[in-house]
Design a protein around this motif. Structure first.
Motif: not given
Length: 311
Positions: A1-10, A117-126
């Motif tokens: 499934m294409a989309g964004l995973d958003i994670t907070l690293i505390g 995201s599966e939409l980008s090659t250079f991922t994850p980004r922070r």
């Protein structure tokens, strides 16, 4: 499934998955981003400068501004597990943020927003963020008795660009004496790359070319296409760091001491332009000790958006 995973690293190092746009396994933490509660997550803010005259205006430059963003969260204690004291999850989450660094903790790291995201090659980004204002908890009803919390965080990213994993190219020479070879530089991101050299003792000739060409076709060209900088790294330095990064000493030993004298009055002048394909640049060393010599060029990847914008 294409989309964004958003994670907070505390600040504690705990990872809080707050939005799952891709298929993932694992239990959710009982916290999710609210619909309509996300602002300024995409493009980095910029300000443009213009010189006006009687015939309109001429563009004179631009700059990135601090990124002020808002993240709204919904939290439900009962989703975490039975027996959880009301407000425990919200309290733990709140302690992941601060407005200032912890002066007593040498390993302190502000909270990071991570987008995968599966939409980008250079991922994850922070993106590193800190509190810009106090969190705003909705109090239309008692959230502790209802065990559901609606809270908005106003955050600031002083450095507004998203960062993906940096690339490192290495040249090594075994044994003493002289040697030459190549390093490979590139920049798939949509902002200029302010690279850093890390050198062991020896007399180095480093490439520092100017660049020309359309995006995807940049190459050393122009007046300084063959420019090099000679740098003497003394054994007493232990090693030398030369960086194009702003707000950092241009040349320093690996222990942080000023070593501008090693540059012989010259500077590394040219950034690697956005959307530069892999390019080999020549490098050489003389006077290497018996243990050999090593040069590393570190290339950070900074993006205006958390997804896309790639070469």
């Amino acid at each position: 499934m294409a989309g964004l995973d958003i994670t907070l690293i505390g600040q504690s190092g705990i990872r809080w998955l707050v939005h799952a746009g891709m298929s993932r396994t694992g239990r959710e933490p009982g916290i999710t981003l609210t619909d309509g509660g996300v602002k300024a997550l995409m493009d980095a803010p910029i300000e443009t400068d213009w010189i006006e005259d009687t015939e309109g205006a001429i563009f004179s430059g631009d700059r990135f501004l601090p990124r002020d963003l808002m993240l709204g969260f919904a939290m439900a204690d009962e989703l975490v597990g039975a027996g959880v004291t009301p407000g425990t999850t919200e309290d733990q989450f709140r302690r992941e943020f601060s407005s200032r660094p912890d002066p007593w903790n040498p390993g302190f790291q502000h909270t990071q927003v991570e987008v995968d995201s599966e939409l980008s090659t250079f991922t994850p980004r922070r993106l590193s963020v800190q509190l810009r204002d106090a969190p705003d908890m909705e109090m239309k009803q008692d959230p502790y008795s209802k065990r559901v919390f609606q809270i908005a965080y106003e955050l600031r990213a002083a450095q507004p660009l998203w960062e993906s994993k940096k690339d490192v190219s290495v040249f090594t020479k075994s044994g003493s004496g002289s040697g030459s070879g190549f390093v490979t530089v590139s920049n798939p991101a949509d902002t200029a790359c302010r690279h850093t050299w890390i050198l062991t003792p020896g007399v180095w000739t480093l490439p520092d070319p100017s660049w020309l060409g359309a995006p995807g076709h940049r190459a050393p060209a122009g007046e300084f296409a063959s420019r090099t900088v000679m740098v003497e790294v003394k054994a007493s330095y232990g090693g030398l760091r030369i960086t194009r990064e702003r707000r950092k000493l241009h040349a320093s030993t690996l222990t942080g001491q000023n070593a501008l004298s090693a540059m012989g009055g010259k500077w590394i002048r040219f950034d690697i332009p956005p959307h530069t394909p892999p390019t080999q640049l020549p490098i050489s060393v003389t006077g290497a000790p018996s243990s050999g010599a090593r040069a590393e060029i570190h290339m950070p990847r900074l993006w205006t958006r958390p997804v896309g914008m790639e070469l």
